[in-house]
Scaffold this motif. Structure first.
Motif, PDB file in Angstrom:
ATOM      1  N   GLU A  90       0.810  21.663  12.175  1.00  0.00           N
ATOM      2  CA  GLU A  90       1.012  20.230  11.928  1.00  0.00           C
ATOM      3  C   GLU A  90       0.600  19.956  10.486  1.00  0.00           C
ATOM      4  O   GLU A  90      -0.477  20.390  10.042  1.00  0.00           O
ATOM      5  CB  GLU A  90       0.179  19.391  12.886  1.00  0.00           C
ATOM      6  CG  GLU A  90       0.632  19.489  14.326  1.00  0.00           C
ATOM      7  CD  GLU A  90      -0.087  18.496  15.211  1.00  0.00           C
ATOM      8  OE1 GLU A  90      -0.563  17.449  14.685  1.00  0.00           O
ATOM      9  OE2 GLU A  90      -0.186  18.750  16.425  1.00  0.00           O
ATOM     10  N   ILE A  91       1.440  19.239   9.747  1.00  0.00           N
ATOM     11  CA  ILE A  91       1.204  19.072   8.313  1.00  0.00           C
ATOM     12  C   ILE A  91       1.315  17.604   7.914  1.00  0.00           C
ATOM     13  O   ILE A  91       1.887  16.779   8.637  1.00  0.00           O
ATOM     14  CB  ILE A  91       2.201  19.918   7.480  1.00  0.00           C
ATOM     15  CG1 ILE A  91       3.633  19.495   7.773  1.00  0.00           C
ATOM     16  CG2 ILE A  91       1.996  21.404   7.749  1.00  0.00           C
ATOM     17  CD1 ILE A  91       4.666  20.211   6.921  1.00  0.00           C
ATOM     18  N   GLU A  92       0.741  17.295   6.754  1.00  0.00           N
ATOM     19  CA  GLU A  92       0.824  15.960   6.159  1.00  0.00           C
ATOM     20  C   GLU A  92       0.853  16.101   4.641  1.00  0.00           C
ATOM     21  O   GLU A  92       0.615  17.177   4.093  1.00  0.00           O
ATOM     22  CB  GLU A  92      -0.368  15.099   6.583  1.00  0.00           C
ATOM     23  CG  GLU A  92      -1.705  15.591   6.041  1.00  0.00           C
ATOM     24  CD  GLU A  92      -2.886  14.736   6.470  1.00  0.00           C
ATOM     25  OE1 GLU A  92      -2.728  13.933   7.406  1.00  0.00           O
ATOM     26  OE2 GLU A  92      -3.960  14.870   5.852  1.00  0.00           O
ATOM     27  N   ASP A  93       1.174  15.004   3.960  1.00  0.00           N
ATOM     28  CA  ASP A  93       1.138  15.035   2.488  1.00  0.00           C
ATOM     29  C   ASP A  93      -0.274  15.368   2.028  1.00  0.00           C
ATOM     30  O   ASP A  93      -1.249  14.847   2.574  1.00  0.00           O
ATOM     31  CB  ASP A  93       1.541  13.672   1.919  1.00  0.00           C
ATOM     32  CG  ASP A  93       2.987  13.317   2.228  1.00  0.00           C
ATOM     33  OD1 ASP A  93       3.817  14.246   2.291  1.00  0.00           O
ATOM     34  OD2 ASP A  93       3.277  12.125   2.426  1.00  0.00           O
ATOM     35  N   PHE A  94      -0.375  16.234   1.008  1.00  0.00           N
ATOM     36  CA  PHE A  94      -1.727  16.555   0.529  1.00  0.00           C
ATOM     37  C   PHE A  94      -2.313  15.364  -0.219  1.00  0.00           C
ATOM     38  O   PHE A  94      -1.596  14.582  -0.840  1.00  0.00           O
ATOM     39  CB  PHE A  94      -1.724  17.830  -0.326  1.00  0.00           C
ATOM     40  CG  PHE A  94      -1.076  17.731  -1.680  1.00  0.00           C
ATOM     41  CD1 PHE A  94      -1.757  17.225  -2.783  1.00  0.00           C
ATOM     42  CD2 PHE A  94       0.232  18.176  -1.863  1.00  0.00           C
ATOM     43  CE1 PHE A  94      -1.172  17.153  -4.028  1.00  0.00           C
ATOM     44  CE2 PHE A  94       0.831  18.105  -3.108  1.00  0.00           C
ATOM     45  CZ  PHE A  94       0.132  17.588  -4.195  1.00  0.00           C
ATOM     46  N   PHE A  95      -3.608  15.215  -0.113  1.00  0.00           N
ATOM     47  CA  PHE A  95      -4.301  14.094  -0.742  1.00  0.00           C
ATOM     48  C   PHE A  95      -4.075  14.118  -2.251  1.00  0.00           C
ATOM     49  O   PHE A  95      -4.268  15.136  -2.906  1.00  0.00           O
ATOM     50  CB  PHE A  95      -5.797  14.173  -0.430  1.00  0.00           C
ATOM     51  CG  PHE A  95      -6.609  13.074  -1.059  1.00  0.00           C
ATOM     52  CD1 PHE A  95      -6.589  11.792  -0.544  1.00  0.00           C
ATOM     53  CD2 PHE A  95      -7.394  13.326  -2.173  1.00  0.00           C
ATOM     54  CE1 PHE A  95      -7.339  10.776  -1.124  1.00  0.00           C
ATOM     55  CE2 PHE A  95      -8.147  12.322  -2.759  1.00  0.00           C
ATOM     56  CZ  PHE A  95      -8.116  11.049  -2.234  1.00  0.00           C
ATOM     57  N   GLY A  96      -3.666  12.967  -2.811  1.00  0.00           N
ATOM     58  CA  GLY A  96      -3.416  12.859  -4.243  1.00  0.00           C
ATOM     59  C   GLY A  96      -2.011  13.260  -4.660  1.00  0.00           C
ATOM     60  O   GLY A  96      -1.729  13.362  -5.855  1.00  0.00           O
ATOM     61  N   HIS A  97      -1.121  13.461  -3.678  1.00  0.00           N
ATOM     62  CA  HIS A  97       0.237  13.917  -4.017  1.00  0.00           C
ATOM     63  C   HIS A  97       0.988  12.924  -4.889  1.00  0.00           C
ATOM     64  O   HIS A  97       1.777  13.302  -5.758  1.00  0.00           O
ATOM     65  CB  HIS A  97       1.028  14.169  -2.734  1.00  0.00           C
ATOM     66  CG  HIS A  97       1.300  12.919  -1.945  1.00  0.00           C
ATOM     67  ND1 HIS A  97       0.348  12.332  -1.129  1.00  0.00           N
ATOM     68  CD2 HIS A  97       2.395  12.124  -1.865  1.00  0.00           C
ATOM     69  CE1 HIS A  97       0.848  11.240  -0.576  1.00  0.00           C
ATOM     70  NE2 HIS A  97       2.086  11.088  -0.998  1.00  0.00           N
TER      71      HIS A  97
END
Length: 589
Positions: free
Chosen positions: A25-32
């Motif tokens: 499960e993935i999400e946008d990396f912080f600070g993208h």
């Protein structure tokens, strides 16, 4: 750090094993978003069946293959892989950072990420911290910088750990070109004055040391990309100083320097065993290479690499440090006397000792015993001496090492200033080496080098330069390599014979440096006895700080006027202490 990430990189929030693979499960990396990467991008656009990917946290890396990607659930199914013994660092190590104008950029502490490996991803850039730090140094303070490409930055590395090779060399070329272009756009012509450096101590880092062919490839692609960026901005790339290596922690020259020089040379012996210039051989770079590399390699059957300077980190005695630089240039001339005739051999890290030991000898060096300043004078004089004998050696630069953390109170580490704590804050005070180095920079690039004499374990010598028609600047020094605490009470009188002068008189100003002149060594030794730690620093009174500040000021130790003889002669005699320097300024009238 953190200049470049890839658009495809995601943060992994959970890892679940299934019968058909491992579900991430993935999400946008912080600070993208600060990299210009849109939020909520479709997963299937970035990860497709058969792609090679990497799961990585700050310590661990493992590669695997994509089986499928699902946009609705924002998951990626990958082939089975082994977990690290201690598991993955899924959670952040601490709270996420907030906006701070003094530390621009939002970079998460830890976490586990999914990165593209083959094919590589799409680079995106964040320049906020570069702008903040480099504008301060260049635009506000006029400093000369040495941009360094030490390894593959950010997501373009083959694994997420320091001192890494790139996962794709054509991508490395693209990223280095983009970074160099950005700096040229921002700082203009001044960028042409910088030394463009590749690597930092690759001989000490496993990824490069154990993969030597990659070390040469990294240099080829990076140097070509830097030069092409200048050419794309209308500059003559032959005027760009590119080089580096920054060899570290070495004793002798059995550290593959000769192999690197042979690779850079277009005409070294044993061409059959040397690899071609990797950037020139890569057809993916057709139309993207620099003219300088194209012309060099085309004329030499694909061999050779641009190399204007190398740097060797010298944490040794002054004699050994100078001999290392001299021997490195000698090695280059043996390999290719024509191509390396003008090669600069620099030291962009230099000091008598890197690690500060409990040994009181080493402590004394950085307390102001006179050893560090006389070490510097002897080091420089030896290199000037070789340059005066053979013009092939009359090139190069030296830079003192400064630790990146403040020198608290009277600690003895490598630095040129110290930060003294008071009840109201801190006061910055220069060390003797700071004042002496500044005096050195007032000399010109043309030198007279004086003969060397040896007396009682001391090397006595010096050098001088004519600053203007009516001014001479120079120094005499004595240096005892074994007397790090400058325990000797020996002093020397040295006479400089000046002839064929056309002036009537000369005003001489002297600046002595030793453990009692232009130094607060005795006070530093006394104050260093107080309990002092990072969490509980010793605090000094206003009177104590005022005493140190007064002693830290650069001041003349003697001023005298001499009549010049009718025959145009003047014998100038000065006193030099043990492990001491007498820097003199002669103004003729």
């Amino acid at each position: 750090p953190n200049v470049v990430r890839e658009r495809e990189t995601r943060r992994i929030t959970s890892i679940t094993r299934q019968t058909d693979g491992v579900l991430l499960e993935i999400e946008d990396f912080f600070g993208h978003d600060q990299y210009g990467i849109k939020s909520g991008r479709p997963v299937s656009t970035d990860y497709q069946s058969g792609d090679m990917v990497q799961i990585s946290d700050p310590v661990n890396n493992v590669n695997t293959e994509v089986i499928a990607a699902d946009d609705e659930s924002r998951t990626v199914l990958v082939a089975e892989f082994s977990d690290p013994e201690d598991g993955w660092e899924i959670d952040y190590r601490r709270n996420l950072p907030e906006e701070d104008p003094d530390k621009p950029g939002l970079f998460p502490p830890g976490g586990t990420y999914l990165r593209k490996i083959n094919p590589p991803g799409t680079p995106h850039y964040y320049w906020g911290r570069v702008n903040s730090e480099w504008d301060f140094a260049v635009k506000q303070h006029g400093r000369t910088l040495i941009p360094g490409f030490n390894d593959a930055p950010g997501d373009i590395a083959h694994e997420a750990s320091p001192n890494r090779r790139p996962k794709d060399y054509a991508q490395l070329h693209e990223v280095v070109h983009a970074m160099t272009s950005y700096l040229i756009d921002r700082y203009g012509d001044v960028a042409l004055e910088w030394r463009w450096s590749i690597f930092n101590e690759p001989n000490l880092h496993r990824d490069f040391r154990d993969n030597w062919s990659d070390t040469l490839k990294f240099y080829d692609y990076t140097s070509d990309a830097v030069l092409r960026a200048f050419e794309d901005h209308g500059y003559d790339s032959s005027k760009v100083m590119v080089g580096g290596l920054e060899w570290g922690g070495v004793f002798g020259l059995n550290w593959r320097l000769n192999e690197f020089l042979a690779h850079a040379s277009p005409d070294a012996a044993d061409d059959s065993i040397r690899p071609l210039n990797a950037a020139y051989a890569d057809q993916r770079l057709d139309g993207k290479r620099s003219r300088r590399v194209e012309e060099l390699c085309k004329a030499n059957e694909g061999r050779g690499a641009p190399l204007d300077w190398i740097s060797i980190h010298t944490y040794h005695g002054s004699r050994a440090a100078a001999e290392m630089l001299i021997e490195a240039k000698s090695t280059a001339l043996e390999i290719d006397p024509d191509y390396f005739a003008d090669l600069w051999v620099n030291s962009y890290e230099s000091a008598p000792e890197w690690v500060v030991h409990p040994d009181p000898n080493v402590q004394a060096v950085y307390m102001g015993s006179g050893y560090y300043t006389s070490w510097t004078a002897d080091y420089v004089r030896r290199l000037l001496q070789q340059g005066s004998i053979d013009n092939n050696y009359a090139f190069g630069e030296l830079i003192h090492t400064i630790q990146p953390w403040p020198l608290r109170n009277f600690n003895a580490i490598i630095a040129v200033v110290r930060e003294i704590h008071t009840k109201d804050g801190t006061v910055m005070v220069p060390k003797p080496i700071f004042n002496f180095t500044n005096l050195l920079t007032t000399m010109t690039d043309d030198f007279w080098v004086f003969p060397e004499k040896n007396m009682g374990g001391h090397v006595i010598s010096g050098f001088a330069s004519q600053v203007e028609n009516n001014e001479l600047r120079g120094l005499f020094y004595s240096h005892n390599e074994r007397d790090m605490q400058s325990r000797t009470d020996t002093g020397f009188e040295v006479t400089l014979e000046l002839r064929e002068l056309v002036h009537k008189e000369a005003s001489v100003t002297e600046y002595r440096f030793d453990n009692t002149h232009n130094s607060y060594y005795e006070q530093a030794v006394e104050f260093a006895e107080r309990p002092d730690s990072a969490h509980n620093p010793a605090v000094f009174t206003e009177e104590e700080v005022a005493q140190v500040r007064q002693l830290a000021k650069l001041r003349p130790t003697n001023t005298v006027t001499h009549e010049i003889g009718e025959d145009g002669s003047l014998d100038l005699t000065v006193t030099v202490g043990g492990n001491g320097i007498n820097f003199f300024v002669v103004e003729f009238e």
